[in-house]
Motif scaffolding. Sequence first.
Motif, PDB file in Angstrom:
ATOM      1  N   ILE A 132       0.835  -1.289   0.000  1.00 32.08           N
ATOM      2  CA  ILE A 132       0.125  -0.093  -0.043  1.00 32.08           C
ATOM      3  C   ILE A 132       0.940   1.191  -0.070  1.00 32.08           C
ATOM      4  CG2 ILE A 132      -1.646   1.352   1.375  1.00 32.08           C
ATOM      5  CD1 ILE A 132      -2.911  -0.974  -0.052  1.00 32.08           C
ATOM      6  N   LEU A 133       1.831   1.190   0.720  1.00 34.95           N
ATOM      7  CA  LEU A 133       2.900   2.435   0.674  1.00 34.95           C
ATOM      8  C   LEU A 133       3.719   2.626  -0.360  1.00 34.95           C
ATOM      9  CD1 LEU A 133       4.457   1.731   4.330  1.00 34.95           C
ATOM     10  CD2 LEU A 133       3.092   3.726   3.792  1.00 34.95           C
ATOM     11  N   LYS A 134       3.752   1.636  -1.209  1.00 36.92           N
ATOM     12  CA  LYS A 134       4.323   1.767  -2.678  1.00 36.92           C
ATOM     13  C   LYS A 134       3.433   2.044  -3.704  1.00 36.92           C
ATOM     14  CE  LYS A 134       8.200  -1.449  -1.192  1.00 36.92           C
ATOM     15  NZ  LYS A 134       8.753  -2.700  -1.423  1.00 36.92           N
ATOM     16  N   LEU A 135       2.102   2.180  -3.486  1.00 30.21           N
ATOM     17  CA  LEU A 135       1.324   2.451  -4.506  1.00 30.21           C
ATOM     18  C   LEU A 135       1.588   3.937  -5.277  1.00 30.21           C
ATOM     19  CD1 LEU A 135      -2.260   0.992  -3.379  1.00 30.21           C
ATOM     20  CD2 LEU A 135      -0.754   0.256  -5.004  1.00 30.21           C
ATOM     21  N   ALA A 136       1.563   3.702  -6.450  1.00 31.42           N
ATOM     22  CA  ALA A 136       1.545   5.324  -7.134  1.00 31.42           C
ATOM     23  C   ALA A 136       0.071   5.764  -7.504  1.00 31.42           C
ATOM     24  CB  ALA A 136       2.389   4.990  -8.397  1.00 31.42           C
ATOM     25  N   PRO A 137      -0.003   7.077  -7.605  1.00 35.67           N
ATOM     26  CA  PRO A 137      -1.301   7.713  -7.674  1.00 35.67           C
ATOM     27  C   PRO A 137      -1.821   7.325  -9.258  1.00 35.67           C
ATOM     28  CG  PRO A 137       0.252   9.423  -6.967  1.00 35.67           C
ATOM     29  CD  PRO A 137       1.017   8.195  -7.340  1.00 35.67           C
ATOM     30  N   VAL A 145       2.873  15.210 -12.042  1.00 33.17           N
ATOM     31  CA  VAL A 145       3.024  16.387 -10.969  1.00 33.17           C
ATOM     32  C   VAL A 145       4.125  15.787  -9.920  1.00 33.17           C
ATOM     33  CG1 VAL A 145       2.016  17.255  -8.805  1.00 33.17           C
ATOM     34  CG2 VAL A 145       0.767  17.341 -10.975  1.00 33.17           C
ATOM     35  N   ALA A 146       4.004  14.395  -9.472  1.00 32.29           N
ATOM     36  CA  ALA A 146       4.963  13.839  -8.822  1.00 32.29           C
ATOM     37  C   ALA A 146       6.316  13.806  -9.257  1.00 32.29           C
ATOM     38  CB  ALA A 146       4.528  12.511  -8.418  1.00 32.29           C
ATOM     39  N   ALA A 147       6.338  13.584 -10.708  1.00 32.83           N
ATOM     40  CA  ALA A 147       7.817  13.600 -11.354  1.00 32.83           C
ATOM     41  C   ALA A 147       8.229  15.178 -11.315  1.00 32.83           C
ATOM     42  CB  ALA A 147       7.687  13.130 -12.823  1.00 32.83           C
ATOM     43  N   ASP A 148       7.505  16.032 -11.611  1.00 33.71           N
ATOM     44  CA  ASP A 148       8.097  17.506 -11.488  1.00 33.71           C
ATOM     45  C   ASP A 148       8.463  17.950 -10.329  1.00 33.71           C
ATOM     46  OD1 ASP A 148       5.709  18.508 -13.987  1.00 33.71           O
ATOM     47  OD2 ASP A 148       7.392  17.399 -14.302  1.00 33.71           O
ATOM     48  N   ARG A 149       7.655  17.803  -9.394  1.00 31.43           N
ATOM     49  CA  ARG A 149       8.090  18.303  -8.055  1.00 31.43           C
ATOM     50  C   ARG A 149       9.056  17.468  -7.027  1.00 31.43           C
ATOM     51  NH1 ARG A 149       3.176  20.363  -4.874  1.00 31.43           N
ATOM     52  NH2 ARG A 149       4.811  21.200  -3.671  1.00 31.43           N
ATOM     53  N   GLY A 150       8.808  16.036  -7.249  1.00 27.98           N
ATOM     54  CA  GLY A 150       9.818  15.278  -6.393  1.00 27.98           C
ATOM     55  C   GLY A 150       9.697  15.659  -4.949  1.00 27.98           C
ATOM     56  N   GLY A 151      10.513  14.842  -4.197  1.00 28.47           N
ATOM     57  CA  GLY A 151      10.593  15.206  -2.788  1.00 28.47           C
ATOM     58  C   GLY A 151       9.889  14.328  -1.765  1.00 28.47           C
ATOM     59  N   ARG A 153       8.085  15.341   0.829  1.00 29.00           N
ATOM     60  CA  ARG A 153       6.560  15.920   0.973  1.00 29.00           C
ATOM     61  C   ARG A 153       5.907  15.341  -0.267  1.00 29.00           C
ATOM     62  NH1 ARG A 153       4.578  20.922   3.742  1.00 29.00           N
ATOM     63  NH2 ARG A 153       2.402  21.125   3.072  1.00 29.00           N
ATOM     64  N   GLU A 154       6.343  15.321  -1.550  1.00 26.45           N
ATOM     65  CA  GLU A 154       5.136  14.994  -2.582  1.00 26.45           C
ATOM     66  C   GLU A 154       4.924  13.719  -2.503  1.00 26.45           C
ATOM     67  OE1 GLU A 154       3.889  17.225  -4.207  1.00 26.45           O
ATOM     68  OE2 GLU A 154       2.982  16.250  -5.631  1.00 26.45           O
ATOM     69  N   ASP A 155       5.994  12.812  -1.933  1.00 29.50           N
ATOM     70  CA  ASP A 155       5.534  11.382  -1.903  1.00 29.50           C
ATOM     71  C   ASP A 155       4.347  11.070  -0.905  1.00 29.50           C
ATOM     72  OD1 ASP A 155       9.122  10.211  -2.339  1.00 29.50           O
ATOM     73  OD2 ASP A 155       7.815  10.757  -3.713  1.00 29.50           O
ATOM     74  N   ALA A 156       4.490  11.823   0.304  1.00 24.81           N
ATOM     75  CA  ALA A 156       3.431  11.676   1.141  1.00 24.81           C
ATOM     76  C   ALA A 156       2.336  11.941   0.548  1.00 24.81           C
ATOM     77  CB  ALA A 156       3.995  12.416   2.453  1.00 24.81           C
ATOM     78  N   VAL A 157       2.130  13.160   0.148  1.00 20.74           N
ATOM     79  CA  VAL A 157       1.069  13.727  -0.428  1.00 20.74           C
ATOM     80  C   VAL A 157       0.452  12.955  -1.586  1.00 20.74           C
ATOM     81  CG1 VAL A 157      -0.233  15.673  -1.922  1.00 20.74           C
ATOM     82  CG2 VAL A 157       1.549  16.158  -0.152  1.00 20.74           C
ATOM     83  N   ASN A 158       1.199  12.404  -2.532  1.00 18.67           N
ATOM     84  CA  ASN A 158       0.677  11.535  -3.448  1.00 18.67           C
ATOM     85  C   ASN A 158       0.137  10.124  -2.944  1.00 18.67           C
ATOM     86  OD1 ASN A 158       1.286  12.789  -5.786  1.00 18.67           O
ATOM     87  ND2 ASN A 158       3.452  12.225  -5.877  1.00 18.67           N
TER      88      ASN A 158
END
Length: 200
Positions: A132-137, A145-151, A153-158
Amino acid sequence: MYAYFRGRLVSCLPEEAVLEVSGIAYRFLVSAGTARQLPEVGTETILYTHLSVREDALQLYGFATEEEKQLFRLLLLTSGVGPKLALAVLSGMAVPEVHEAILANAPERLFGITGVGRKTAARIILELRDKILKLAPVGSAAASVAADRGGFREDAVNALMTLGFPRPVANQAVGCALEPDPDASLEVVIKRALATMHNR
């Protein structure tokens, strides 16, 4: 084999839906959640599809969302969980609620769903938590968006968006979760964010 079927909804019962596609009627087993989300009979709709193949039968399972189908397939990876039980889990709880129970290590939330005993609930938590933790949006826009911003915080938001939460809500919850400890692990941040949203 099949990603989805698009066609006219012929009938919809609590556990079954029939979709007519190009003159052929297909019968799907569905969760109570999907049954509630389907439109009126006679309306065109989409059912995301999983085909179960057994020696004595082929059975189509239909889902209102790609996220529900994804969770159904993950549940099938759990020892002792077949299609019938996986569908029962999805009928007993909404997709975000199942994700929350798994991430929060709370088998008691799953225990009590028809067919889910204490041992089965514990196995679901144990065997699916990392997955579940490894699921991508779902969806190319979210992935972009995830690829552009990275980081971090973005991983947690996604991860929270994958659970069904809107981006603004997820972003705010992650911000609150990071305040007490900016160096917390991704798992801890997600747990805190979920707790923040749950207590609102």
